[in-house]
Each structure stands twice: as C-alpha cells, then as structure tokens.
Design a protein around this motif. Structure first.
Motif, short mmCIF file in Angstrom:
data_model
loop_
_atom_site.label_atom_id
_atom_site.label_comp_id
_atom_site.label_asym_id
_atom_site.label_seq_id
_atom_site.Cartn_x
_atom_site.Cartn_y
_atom_site.Cartn_z
N ARG A 15 -0.10 15.24 -26.96
CA ARG A 15 1.34 15.06 -27.18
C ARG A 15 1.61 13.71 -27.84
O ARG A 15 2.38 13.60 -28.77
CB ARG A 15 2.11 15.17 -25.87
CG ARG A 15 3.61 15.01 -26.08
CD ARG A 15 4.38 14.96 -24.78
NE ARG A 15 4.22 16.19 -24.04
CZ ARG A 15 4.44 16.29 -22.74
NH1 ARG A 15 4.82 15.25 -22.05
NH2 ARG A 15 4.29 17.44 -22.13
N GLY A 48 5.34 25.11 -26.50
CA GLY A 48 6.51 24.86 -25.66
C GLY A 48 7.65 24.17 -26.40
O GLY A 48 7.43 23.33 -27.27
N ALA A 49 8.86 24.53 -26.02
CA ALA A 49 10.05 23.96 -26.67
C ALA A 49 10.18 22.46 -26.40
O ALA A 49 10.62 21.71 -27.27
CB ALA A 49 11.30 24.69 -26.18
N TYR A 50 9.79 22.01 -25.22
CA TYR A 50 9.92 20.59 -24.89
C TYR A 50 9.07 19.73 -25.83
O TYR A 50 9.55 18.75 -26.40
CB TYR A 50 9.50 20.35 -23.44
CG TYR A 50 9.51 18.90 -23.04
CD1 TYR A 50 10.71 18.23 -22.81
CD2 TYR A 50 8.33 18.18 -22.92
CE1 TYR A 50 10.74 16.89 -22.47
CE2 TYR A 50 8.34 16.84 -22.57
CZ TYR A 50 9.54 16.21 -22.35
OH TYR A 50 9.57 14.88 -22.01
N ASP A 51 7.80 20.11 -25.99
CA ASP A 51 6.91 19.35 -26.87
C ASP A 51 7.38 19.40 -28.32
O ASP A 51 7.33 18.40 -29.02
CB ASP A 51 5.47 19.87 -26.77
CG ASP A 51 4.85 19.58 -25.42
OD1 ASP A 51 5.15 18.52 -24.84
OD2 ASP A 51 4.07 20.41 -24.93
N ARG A 52 7.83 20.55 -28.75
CA ARG A 52 8.33 20.67 -30.12
C ARG A 52 9.56 19.78 -30.33
O ARG A 52 9.72 19.19 -31.39
CB ARG A 52 8.68 22.12 -30.45
CG ARG A 52 7.47 22.96 -30.68
CD ARG A 52 7.88 24.39 -30.97
NE ARG A 52 6.70 25.15 -31.31
CZ ARG A 52 6.60 25.90 -32.40
NH1 ARG A 52 7.61 26.02 -33.21
NH2 ARG A 52 5.49 26.55 -32.65
N THR A 53 10.40 19.70 -29.34
CA THR A 53 11.59 18.86 -29.43
C THR A 53 11.19 17.39 -29.56
O THR A 53 11.77 16.66 -30.36
CB THR A 53 12.51 19.06 -28.22
OG1 THR A 53 12.90 20.43 -28.18
CG2 THR A 53 13.74 18.19 -28.30
N LEU A 54 10.20 16.96 -28.78
CA LEU A 54 9.73 15.57 -28.89
C LEU A 54 9.18 15.29 -30.28
O LEU A 54 9.44 14.23 -30.86
CB LEU A 54 8.64 15.28 -27.85
CG LEU A 54 9.10 15.08 -26.42
CD1 LEU A 54 7.90 14.87 -25.51
CD2 LEU A 54 10.04 13.91 -26.32
N LEU A 99 14.98 9.28 -28.32
CA LEU A 99 15.82 9.93 -27.33
C LEU A 99 17.28 9.82 -27.70
O LEU A 99 17.73 8.78 -28.15
CB LEU A 99 15.61 9.29 -25.94
CG LEU A 99 14.23 9.49 -25.33
CD1 LEU A 99 14.13 8.67 -24.05
CD2 LEU A 99 13.96 10.94 -25.05
N ILE A 103 20.69 10.46 -23.16
CA ILE A 103 19.53 10.33 -22.28
C ILE A 103 19.20 8.87 -22.06
O ILE A 103 18.89 8.45 -20.95
CB ILE A 103 18.32 11.09 -22.85
CG1 ILE A 103 18.62 12.59 -22.85
CG2 ILE A 103 17.06 10.79 -22.06
CD1 ILE A 103 17.56 13.42 -23.50
#
Length: 128
Positions: A15, A48-54, A99, A103
């Motif tokens: 990541r 995963g959507a979370y990793d793609r968002t990062l 971010l 957040i």
C-alpha cells in the motif's frame, strides 16, 4: 521522470509503495506528462475501494502540488526534484496531505490532549 525513478517492472505493490507511485504519477502529470497507464496498473493491484481511494488521493495530491509549484519553477525537472527525491519518496507526506479537510480536522489525526478530558474538567464558573 517517473520511469527513470521507479521503473514499471513490478508484480506486487505494498500500500505504501502504491501511494508513493501514485503521488509521483500525479507530479508527472502536473508537469505536463500525459496520464500514464501505470496509474491504472497501480490501482488494479488493489481490489478494495479503501486502497484505491488512497491511491487516487495521493495521485490528486501529487498533481495539485506539481501544478502549484510549476509557476515558481524553471521547468518540469525542477518541479519533480522539489516534490520527489531520488529514491522516489515524496518530499512531503502525501498520505496526510491527501486526506480531505473533514478527516484532517478530526481529533483522530491529532495527538492526545494532556490532562483530564474536558467532560471531567471543572466548568470555568467553578474555578477561582
């Protein structure tokens, strides 16, 4: 610039490495390079959507910083050198900068306060 620093021969990414690469790809686009297919490869490495968002946030942050720095620089190489070091590390922390404001304003990203929690502290009217 990106290819020279990172190369494109990889099979797996952590990541952290993906965020670094995405930031650098954003910087490269911000200085005039076209959007690379490498960004799609980096994003496809994470289902995963979370990793793609990062990854997307890091890319956007790199692009934004490059566009901001381009006005003060003498060329794309100077912008790249100002934002990405020779090992491919961002000169500033991309994850924190990437971010959204909502957040970063949360207390989760701030160090803990010293002393009692405010709910256990005396109200100001009871202090001398």
């Amino acid at each position: 610039m990106y290819d020279r620093t990172f190369g494109t021969e990889w099979d797996e990414l952590s990541r952290e490495e993906a965020v670094r690469r995405a930031f650098a790809l954003g910087v490269a686009e911000g200085v005039g390079n076209r959007r690379s297919d490498e960004l799609d490869r980096v994003m496809e490495a994470f289902p995963g959507a979370y990793d793609r968002t990062l990854v997307e946030l890091a890319y956007d942050e790199g692009r934004t910083k490059a566009l901001d720095a381009a006005g003060d620089a003498d060329g794309p190489e100077e912008v790249w050198d100002a934002l990405v070091d020779g090992e491919g590390l961002p000169r500033g922390p991309p994850a924190r900068d990437a971010l959204p404001g909502a957040i970063t304003n949360l207390t989760l990203t701030q160090p803990p306060r010293e002393g009692l929690p405010s709910s256990l502290d005396f109200p100001s009217m009871l202090r001398k």
